[in-house]
Design a protein around this motif. Structure first.
Motif, short mmCIF file in Angstrom:
data_model
loop_
_atom_site.label_atom_id
_atom_site.label_comp_id
_atom_site.label_asym_id
_atom_site.label_seq_id
_atom_site.Cartn_x
_atom_site.Cartn_y
_atom_site.Cartn_z
N UNK A 15 0.85 -1.19 0.00
CA UNK A 15 0.00 0.00 0.00
C UNK A 15 0.88 1.24 0.00
N UNK A 16 0.26 2.40 -0.20
CA UNK A 16 0.94 3.67 -0.07
C UNK A 16 2.14 3.84 -0.98
N UNK A 17 3.22 4.38 -0.43
CA UNK A 17 4.43 4.68 -1.20
C UNK A 17 5.04 3.41 -1.78
N UNK A 18 5.08 2.34 -0.99
CA UNK A 18 5.65 1.10 -1.48
C UNK A 18 4.90 0.55 -2.68
N UNK A 19 3.58 0.58 -2.60
CA UNK A 19 2.80 0.05 -3.72
C UNK A 19 2.94 0.94 -4.95
N UNK A 20 2.93 2.26 -4.76
CA UNK A 20 3.11 3.16 -5.91
C UNK A 20 4.44 2.92 -6.58
N UNK A 21 5.47 2.65 -5.79
CA UNK A 21 6.79 2.36 -6.35
C UNK A 21 6.78 1.02 -7.08
N UNK A 44 -5.12 -8.18 -0.68
CA UNK A 44 -5.59 -7.16 -1.61
C UNK A 44 -4.55 -6.88 -2.68
N UNK A 45 -3.29 -6.81 -2.27
CA UNK A 45 -2.23 -6.56 -3.24
C UNK A 45 -2.12 -7.70 -4.24
N UNK A 46 -2.28 -8.93 -3.78
CA UNK A 46 -2.23 -10.07 -4.70
C UNK A 46 -3.35 -9.98 -5.74
N UNK A 47 -4.49 -9.50 -5.30
CA UNK A 47 -5.64 -9.40 -6.20
C UNK A 47 -5.53 -8.23 -7.16
N UNK A 221 6.83 10.24 -4.65
CA UNK A 221 7.91 9.59 -3.93
C UNK A 221 8.44 8.42 -4.77
N UNK A 222 7.53 7.70 -5.41
CA UNK A 222 7.93 6.58 -6.26
C UNK A 222 8.87 7.04 -7.37
N UNK A 223 8.61 8.21 -7.94
CA UNK A 223 9.49 8.72 -8.99
C UNK A 223 10.89 8.98 -8.45
N UNK A 224 10.99 9.48 -7.23
CA UNK A 224 12.30 9.73 -6.62
C UNK A 224 13.02 8.42 -6.38
N UNK A 225 12.31 7.41 -5.88
CA UNK A 225 12.93 6.10 -5.66
C UNK A 225 13.40 5.51 -6.99
N UNK A 226 12.57 5.64 -8.02
CA UNK A 226 12.95 5.11 -9.34
C UNK A 226 14.21 5.79 -9.86
N UNK A 227 14.32 7.10 -9.63
CA UNK A 227 15.54 7.81 -10.03
C UNK A 227 16.74 7.27 -9.28
N UNK A 228 16.62 7.11 -7.96
CA UNK A 228 17.74 6.62 -7.16
C UNK A 228 18.15 5.21 -7.57
N UNK A 229 17.21 4.44 -8.10
CA UNK A 229 17.51 3.08 -8.54
C UNK A 229 18.10 3.04 -9.94
N UNK A 230 18.06 4.15 -10.65
CA UNK A 230 18.42 4.17 -12.06
C UNK A 230 19.89 4.50 -12.29
#
Length: 251
Positions: A15-21, A44-47, A221-230
């Protein structure tokens, strides 16, 4: 870092930031695994997440759960290019009301769980991989949140790991960074025991104090995490990026 198919493990990813990422990285071609502590959020996440996303129920306070989770990720992916240590709790508790159980639970998830997740995942991380921690501005001076002393202590300890781990893992070109969200509009607001109307009023009041005039969105926040992972962040390590709409800038 060059691999044929990038892969990410996201703790607290149901959920939240983790799920958006998780959703963003999956859209960008990553193989993704997420963990959640509760049976309801995990189901819920599995579904709702794409069926090729690996969803695991795991309590980061438990070394057995962490070891089992790492083995399942190893069996599915073999290796990891990104580890997003996002699982965490924040319990607003006045200083005089904090008991030992609250202290142990919060630090068990936010600090102990974070450390041993990194340790467990280390054999799976490829050279040149990225580790990202979620911290939060409540644990980064000069910010503070009344009633948040235990959460701040636990996340402050997590933040203190970042530069040390960055140095320790630099020989393998594994970059270690952190993201500190400000006020983000996520399902966590529903856990504060307020009515929908009261929560909305609280969010509006909080937004009025933020220079950009609104709460953040988990996708930002997900976009920032994706950048840091890139590869775009290939020369960035040991840093904490605050994503808070300018909170704290005004005198």
């Amino acid at each position: 870092m060059t691999t044929s198919t990038p892969s990410a493990l996201i703790t607290g990813g149901t959920s939240g930031i983790g799920r958006a990422t998780a959703e963003l990285l999956h859209q960008r071609g990553y193989r993704v695994a997420v963990t959640g502590q509760g049976a309801t959020s995990t189901a819920r996440a599995r579904a709702e997440l794409p069926e090729d996303v690996l969803v695991l129920q795991s309590d980061s306070r438990s070394s057995d759960d962490t070891a089992r989770m790492i083995e399942e990720v190893r069996d599915r992916f073999g290796q990891l290019t990104t580890l997003f240590v996002n699982a965490g709790v924040s319990r607003a508790t006045p200083l005089g009301s904090v008991d030992e159980r609250t202290w142990d639970d919060v630090l068990g998830i936010n600090t102990k769980g974070a450390f041993f997740t990194v340790q467990g995942a280390l054999p799976l991380l490829v050279d040149g991989a990225a580790i990202v921690f979620t911290i939060g501005i409540g644990a980064t001076p000069p910010y503070g949140i009344a009633g948040g002393s235990v959460a701040a202590a636990s996340r402050g300890a997590r933040l203190a790991m970042v530069p040390t781990l960055a140095l320790e893992l630099a020989a393998r070109r594994i970059r270690v960074n952190a993201v500190s969200p400000g006020a983000i509009d996520t399902p966590i607001w529903s856990k504060f025991g307020m009515s929908t109307e009261a929560a909305d009023a609280q969010k509006r009041a909080l937004a009025s104090l933020i220079p950009l005039g609104r709460l953040g969105d988990a996708s930002e926040i997900a976009e920032t995490v994706a950048f840091l992972a890139s590869d775009g962040a290939a020369y960035l390590t040991g840093q904490n990026i605050v994503v808070a709409g300018g909170s704290g800038l005004a005198l």
